[in-house]
Design an enzyme around this catalytic site. Structure first.
Site, PDB file in Angstrom:
ATOM      1  N   CYS B  76       0.829  -1.212   0.000  1.00 20.32           N
ATOM      2  CA  CYS B  76       0.000   0.000   0.000  1.00 20.32           C
ATOM      3  C   CYS B  76       0.866   1.267   0.000  1.00 20.32           C
ATOM      4  CB  CYS B  76      -0.998  -0.023   1.155  1.00 20.32           C
ATOM      5  SG  CYS B  76      -2.322   1.198   0.981  1.00 20.32           S
ATOM      6  N   HIS B 178      -3.886  -5.029   0.114  1.00 12.27           N
ATOM      7  CA  HIS B 178      -3.373  -5.497   1.406  1.00 12.27           C
ATOM      8  C   HIS B 178      -3.403  -7.021   1.458  1.00 12.27           C
ATOM      9  CE1 HIS B 178      -3.035  -1.657   3.559  1.00 12.27           C
ATOM     10  NE2 HIS B 178      -4.010  -1.266   2.770  1.00 12.27           N
ATOM     11  N   GLU B 180      -2.314  -8.882   3.692  1.00 13.36           N
ATOM     12  CA  GLU B 180      -2.611  -9.309   5.070  1.00 13.36           C
ATOM     13  C   GLU B 180      -4.096  -9.265   5.388  1.00 13.36           C
ATOM     14  OE1 GLU B 180      -1.413  -6.433   4.152  1.00 13.36           O
ATOM     15  OE2 GLU B 180      -2.055  -4.807   5.473  1.00 13.36           O
TER      16      GLU B 180
END
Lengths: 251, 196
Positions: B76, B178, B180
């Site tokens: 990001c 993202h 994650e």
């Protein structure tokens, strides 16, 4: 293509998930972290955890829960309930929450929205609005929907956006728990007035209700609780249905 | 040892949790020696570009990151700071990727909301770290600025305009989304990176 989001909402009291019918008479629906993992595996796009514990001890239990959710779940999640300061937001974000949701505290002190947005970015700040239609006017309510305010839904949503809200989570108190569909007219009014995403909440009882929220209400996301908690609508089945209706969803 | 760069714009806890779910215990550090000694480095980010870049410059981490030889993964804002320039705060980045970061202009699409928030599909041009299996799958995005496609772009996503979803140059990798927070798709990307 950007997908319409399906968001299970978990009301948490003293570490367990509850869901009220019209905000009273709680029924127990299981462990919040386990439920979150189950929803994630079934295809939920985000999760919302609302802390409805009133006590201070309960607040620490909730922060502990937020940490466990962050560890166990690989999709974004929002937390809300009783947030009234930037410090509290900081604690929740540090515990691993992606976004926070504020409701009555923003109506009481609208500056809170800009304080959160300027410190953490507007994408973390979800402004939740509980409203009820009284004599043709959508009136914002506080205290879990018990107390009417002077504010009208669309006017307050626009102000929240201008102050830095990243999303509006709109719950129709008239529709919540009744399972007759979302408040699509009010959703569409919000859609026309706002340039930030709108999350529809309150009223779904069937898969068609989600389709209507997206197609008629133009919602960006739809939130529900009991239909998911009691497996009345499995999320994977809902997504297949919406996909078949040509609504962009993450499969 | 996997190191996560610690600075003022990190979503460090989420990335740490994602790695722990894959059985890896990362070290979160701003120590140049620890970063240089790591097998792999993750450079996350949430926040505002010019403030984050100012912090990196002040601490000297900008030169440390640009000089790393092991695989580095920017996420990001981390990815945007690895580009040549960002319109956000009008700031020069690390210049690893030969592209510029611009703000989404929704005058071309009034229906399109900014920030671009939610799940969007990834179109893979060069499999690289993304792998062919990512093509057409959804990843999770939250951003108001995007990196223009360039020679280092391996995958794009379309929102108002096509933009860089995955960038790669030598030992430097980056995703705008993202991983994650991108469920199983994100886990695959992180596994591919850890396996480099």
């Amino acid at each position: 293509m950007l997908a319409k989001r399906i968001i299970p909402c978990l009301d948490v009291k003293d570490g367990a998930t509850v869901k009220g019918v019209n905000f009273v008479n709680f029924r127990n629906a299981g462990d919040p972290v386990e439920l979150g993992q189950r929803y994630s595996a079934e295809g939920a796009d985000e999760l919302v955890y609302l802390d409805i514990t009133a006590s201070l001890e309960g607040r620490d239990t909730f922060i502990d829960l937020v940490r466990r959710v962050a560890q166990g779940v690989s999709i974004p999640f929002t937390v809300g309930g009783g947030i009234s300061s930037v410090e509290h937001v900081d604690t929740l974000l540090n515990a691993g929450a992606d976004k926070i949701s504020i409701n009555s505290s923003a109506l009481r002190r609208p500056e809170l929205i800009s304080e959160i947005a300027s410190r953490f970015g507007r994408q973390v700040c979800v402004v939740a609005i509980d409203a009820r239609c009284i004599e043709g006017e959508w009136i914002c309510h506080v205290k879990g929907g018990h107390e009417p305010t002077q504010r009208r839904l669309v006017e307050w949503a626009v102000e929240a956006q201008d102050r830095g809200a990243g999303e509006i989570l709109f719950t129709s108190m008239d529709h919540d728990g009744v399972k007759q569909g979302f408040a699509c007219d009010a959703l569409n009014q919000l859609h026309e007035a706002l340039s930030i995403p709108v999350i529809a909440s309150g009223g779904c009882g069937a898969m068609e209700h989600f389709k209507d929220a997206f197609e008629i209400g133009h919602a960006d996301a739809a939130l529900a609780a009991s239909v998911f908690h009691f497996n009345e609508i499995p999320i994977d089945e809902l997504k297949r249905y919406l996909h078949k209706c040509n609504i962009p969803v993450r499969m | 040892m996997i190191a996560i760069v610690k600075y003022n714009a990190g979503n460090v806890f989420s990335v740490t949790c994602a790695l722990q779910r894959l059985g890896v215990e990362p070290v979160v550090t701003d120590d140049p020696e620890v970063l240089r000694a790591a097998d792999k480095v993750i450079f996350p980010g949430v926040g505002e570009a010019s403030a984050a870049m100012g912090h990196l410059r002040a601490s000297g981490l900008d030169k440390v990151i640009a000089g790393l030889k092991q695989p580095v993964l920017g996420i990001c804002i981390g990815m945007q700071l690895m580009c040549r320039h960002s319109e956000e705060g009008n700031v020069d980045g690390l210049g690893i990727f030969d592209t510029v970061v611009k703000r989404f202009d929704n005058s071309r699409c009034p229906e399109c909301k900014v920030p671009h928030m939610g799940w969007n599909t990834v179109e893979v041009g060069h499999p690289g770290i993304a792998g062919e299996s990512l093509d057409g799958r959804y990843a999770y995005y939250v951003h108001s600025y995007y990196a223009e496609p360039c020679v280092h772009t391996e995958a794009i996503t379309r929102y108002i305009v096509p933009f860089s979803a995955v960038l790669h140059r030598d030992n430097f990798y980056a995703t705008q989304f993202h991983p994650e927070k991108s469920g199983s798709v994100g886990e695959t990307i992180l596994k591919n990176f850890l396996a480099l």
